[in-house]
Design an enzyme around this catalytic site. Sequence first.
Site: not given
Ligand code: GLU
Length: 440
Positions: A244-247, A242, A130
Amino acid sequence: MVLITSPHNFSTNLNRISRHSRWYNLVKIDPWQNALKQLDDAAKILKLDPGVHEMLATPKKVLTVAIPVKMDNGKIKVFTGYRSQHNDFRGPHKGGIRYHPGVTLEEVKALSMWMTWKCAIVDVPFGGGKGGIICDPKRMSAGEKERMTRRYAYVISEIIGPGKDIPAPDVYTTGKEMAQIMDVYSVMHGQGEPAVITGKPLSVGGSLARNVATGLGVAYCVREGAKKLKLKLKGARVVIQGFGNAGTFAAEYIEKMGGKVIAVSDSKGSIINPKGLDSKKVLDYKNKHGSVVGYPGSKKITTAQLLITPCDILVPAALENQITPEIAKNIKCKIIAEAANGPTTPEADAILFKKKIMVIPDILANSGGVCISYLEWVQNLQRYYWTFDEVAKTMEKHIVRGFNDTYNLAQKHKVDMRKGSMVLAVGRVLESFEARGLWP
Ligand code: GLU
């Protein structure tokens, strides 16, 4: 940033802080301590060797970088960035990059550990990583952001690569930044290298379905959870924190499965309409007016009210530590599907388990993103691209299998699904370690 009001939890660091300190109520819950506590729980169940436990509790490599950027006013500002590579027993590191003023090294380390587990649960051949930059992207121009992104890509380029560490989008980063990072890496290596990063726009090797991936994966998990609880999705009341994209995509796909969204929120506030909100229209409204607040026919409520609204399915899709013990005590739902990373504190978990609420943990519920990232990487490596349905179907298989494996382990050990998912993930990582061994 979410602040805690009660420190009677888990973290020894927090407990050390004097109760009389004026900062007592202003301590941010430390996601790294949460992550370590979750690993401890799994280690106990698996009777993990203490040395192996210590190895898994320590990121393999953590890089801190200075990112000098020429701002629009001509002055240089130095940002701090991180890349944490937690574990690579199962394959190259994988995980997003976030831009947020609240980024800390502890948070990035926790998120990189969660990526190791996430990839193991849905059985994609990656370890965890990350990255993050402490910045306020909402207050930066497109040019400033691009210069910051490119400089960050340059300074981390030695530790990333298609076989080493493959970043992706996360909070406040999009395909635009991914394309810029891919460009920097490719120019530096003298050849186009799309497989160095995922979540790219289609025009530079992105995958179909990547933009909807996290939300779609959440919806698949909700569907599987509802099956186990014999809960009918038709007419099931859904609350999304939320937007955003996921929500937004979770809302759209759960609606397609028959669910009725009754309350949603964004960083500016929360709204409710018990008769139902059309999530697509709410999104159009947000895009036009900058927030969901004010959507015709809805009533404004507080975040706490949103989270404790009686419903069938609650989807926290914002930031960490939203479901605290106080909130958990008052939650009235059947399924919580964690689209965000780390939205529930460990103490709240215990309360929800007692209340027999099914919590589909983040590392499973939001794994659709990394699942399709994996498929994007495979397509990049083979230079051959699949249709939306091919990608979505393969992702569905990974998630459904991950859900059932997690559910079965939770039942076997009589624990909640978070512990079940951790036992599954740690067990799989351990298997790879045992096969590879320790060298040198
Ligand atoms: N940021 C996203 C997560 O937390 C995607 C990570 C990725 O696709 O490598 O799962």
